[in-house]
Design a protein around this motif. Structure first.
Motif, PDB file in Angstrom:
ATOM      1  N   MET A   1     -37.315 -17.800   6.982  1.00 57.51           N
ATOM      2  CA  MET A   1     -36.605 -18.757   7.799  1.00 57.51           C
ATOM      3  C   MET A   1     -35.764 -19.622   6.860  1.00 57.51           C
ATOM      4  O   MET A   1     -36.243 -20.038   5.804  1.00 57.51           O
ATOM      5  CB  MET A   1     -37.638 -19.552   8.607  1.00 57.51           C
ATOM      6  N   SER A   2     -34.560 -19.906   7.266  1.00 58.81           N
ATOM      7  CA  SER A   2     -33.696 -20.761   6.453  1.00 58.81           C
ATOM      8  C   SER A   2     -34.181 -22.208   6.535  1.00 58.81           C
ATOM      9  O   SER A   2     -34.917 -22.587   7.461  1.00 58.81           O
ATOM     10  CB  SER A   2     -32.248 -20.661   6.928  1.00 58.81           C
ATOM     11  N   ASP A   3     -33.760 -23.018   5.572  1.00 55.99           N
ATOM     12  CA  ASP A   3     -34.123 -24.446   5.583  1.00 55.99           C
ATOM     13  C   ASP A   3     -33.629 -25.124   6.853  1.00 55.99           C
ATOM     14  O   ASP A   3     -34.321 -25.961   7.430  1.00 55.99           O
ATOM     15  CB  ASP A   3     -33.554 -25.149   4.359  1.00 55.99           C
ATOM     16  N   SER A   4     -32.451 -24.749   7.303  1.00 59.59           N
ATOM     17  CA  SER A   4     -31.879 -25.316   8.524  1.00 59.59           C
ATOM     18  C   SER A   4     -32.723 -24.958   9.743  1.00 59.59           C
ATOM     19  O   SER A   4     -32.993 -25.815  10.599  1.00 59.59           O
ATOM     20  CB  SER A   4     -30.445 -24.818   8.696  1.00 59.59           C
ATOM     21  N   ASP A   5     -33.141 -23.691   9.830  1.00 56.89           N
ATOM     22  CA  ASP A   5     -34.009 -23.271  10.938  1.00 56.89           C
ATOM     23  C   ASP A   5     -35.335 -24.028  10.913  1.00 56.89           C
ATOM     24  O   ASP A   5     -35.834 -24.465  11.952  1.00 56.89           O
ATOM     25  CB  ASP A   5     -34.289 -21.766  10.878  1.00 56.89           C
ATOM     26  N   TYR A   6     -35.911 -24.157   9.726  1.00 56.42           N
ATOM     27  CA  TYR A   6     -37.165 -24.892   9.597  1.00 56.42           C
ATOM     28  C   TYR A   6     -37.000 -26.318  10.128  1.00 56.42           C
ATOM     29  O   TYR A   6     -37.807 -26.788  10.936  1.00 56.42           O
ATOM     30  CB  TYR A   6     -37.635 -24.933   8.137  1.00 56.42           C
ATOM     31  N   LEU A   7     -35.971 -27.018   9.656  1.00 54.54           N
ATOM     32  CA  LEU A   7     -35.782 -28.409  10.073  1.00 54.54           C
ATOM     33  C   LEU A   7     -35.557 -28.531  11.573  1.00 54.54           C
ATOM     34  O   LEU A   7     -36.087 -29.450  12.209  1.00 54.54           O
ATOM     35  CB  LEU A   7     -34.633 -29.049   9.300  1.00 54.54           C
ATOM     36  N   THR A   8     -34.809 -27.620  12.154  1.00 55.36           N
ATOM     37  CA  THR A   8     -34.583 -27.646  13.600  1.00 55.36           C
ATOM     38  C   THR A   8     -35.893 -27.478  14.349  1.00 55.36           C
ATOM     39  O   THR A   8     -36.202 -28.234  15.282  1.00 55.36           O
ATOM     40  CB  THR A   8     -33.590 -26.540  14.008  1.00 55.36           C
ATOM     41  N   ARG A   9     -36.692 -26.500  13.944  1.00 54.36           N
ATOM     42  CA  ARG A   9     -37.982 -26.243  14.612  1.00 54.36           C
ATOM     43  C   ARG A   9     -38.972 -27.397  14.385  1.00 54.36           C
ATOM     44  O   ARG A   9     -39.666 -27.825  15.307  1.00 54.36           O
ATOM     45  CB  ARG A   9     -38.585 -24.936  14.111  1.00 54.36           C
ATOM     46  N   ALA A  10     -39.039 -27.887  13.169  1.00 50.03           N
ATOM     47  CA  ALA A  10     -39.993 -28.949  12.840  1.00 50.03           C
ATOM     48  C   ALA A  10     -39.620 -30.267  13.512  1.00 50.03           C
ATOM     49  O   ALA A  10     -40.496 -30.984  14.007  1.00 50.03           O
ATOM     50  CB  ALA A  10     -40.072 -29.109  11.322  1.00 50.03           C
ATOM     51  N   GLU A  11     -38.333 -30.592  13.547  1.00 47.14           N
ATOM     52  CA  GLU A  11     -37.892 -31.804  14.233  1.00 47.14           C
ATOM     53  C   GLU A  11     -38.213 -31.732  15.724  1.00 47.14           C
ATOM     54  O   GLU A  11     -38.551 -32.742  16.341  1.00 47.14           O
ATOM     55  CB  GLU A  11     -36.389 -32.020  14.025  1.00 47.14           C
ATOM     56  N   ALA A  12     -38.112 -30.555  16.306  1.00 43.16           N
ATOM     57  CA  ALA A  12     -38.451 -30.375  17.722  1.00 43.16           C
ATOM     58  C   ALA A  12     -39.930 -30.672  17.959  1.00 43.16           C
ATOM     59  O   ALA A  12     -40.303 -31.215  19.006  1.00 43.16           O
ATOM     60  CB  ALA A  12     -38.091 -28.969  18.176  1.00 43.16           C
ATOM     61  N   VAL A  13     -40.777 -30.330  17.001  1.00 42.91           N
ATOM     62  CA  VAL A  13     -42.212 -30.628  17.113  1.00 42.91           C
ATOM     63  C   VAL A  13     -42.429 -32.136  17.151  1.00 42.91           C
ATOM     64  O   VAL A  13     -43.157 -32.650  18.007  1.00 42.91           O
ATOM     65  CB  VAL A  13     -42.996 -29.985  15.943  1.00 42.91           C
TER      66      VAL A  13
END
Length: 105
Positions: A1-13
């Motif tokens: 997973m890219s850093d951008s994808d991680y941040l998007t998913r984690a921020e949603a949490v």
């Protein structure tokens, strides 16, 4: 997973936890400071949820201990026992609040 994808998913949490805390009947105060979300319960106990971008994980610190979650097959799971994040957080919060707390969808 890219850093951008991680941040998007984690921020949603974190956003989901904030919304569920607002919607909960339990007395939960929350404070967000960057990548760290602190949940405080009526009895003064706290749960800390924080993002760990270098490891692409989300960590929970609760009375029950410290837990690390990684995104696997479409969900955040505990790196030790594959327990789903929101199920685990709901259990930890319920224990600390002394009343039912549900962060699941």
């Amino acid at each position: 997973m890219s850093d951008s994808d991680y941040l998007t998913r984690a921020e949603a949490v974190l956003a989901r936890i904030e919304q569920a805390s607002d919607d909960s009947d339990a007395d939960i105060e929350f404070e967000r400071n960057g990548n760290v979300l602190t949940l405080e319960f009526e009895n003064g106990s706290k749960i800390i949820v924080n993002l760990q971008p270098p490891m692409q994980e989300i960590w929970i610190a609760a009375k029950m201990g410290g837990f690390h979650f990684k995104f696997v097959d479409g969900q955040w799971v505990d790196t030790r026992n594959a327990r789903e994040f929101f199920e685990a957080l709901s259990d930890y919060a319920t224990q600390q609040a002394g009343e039912p707390v549900d962060f699941s969808a």
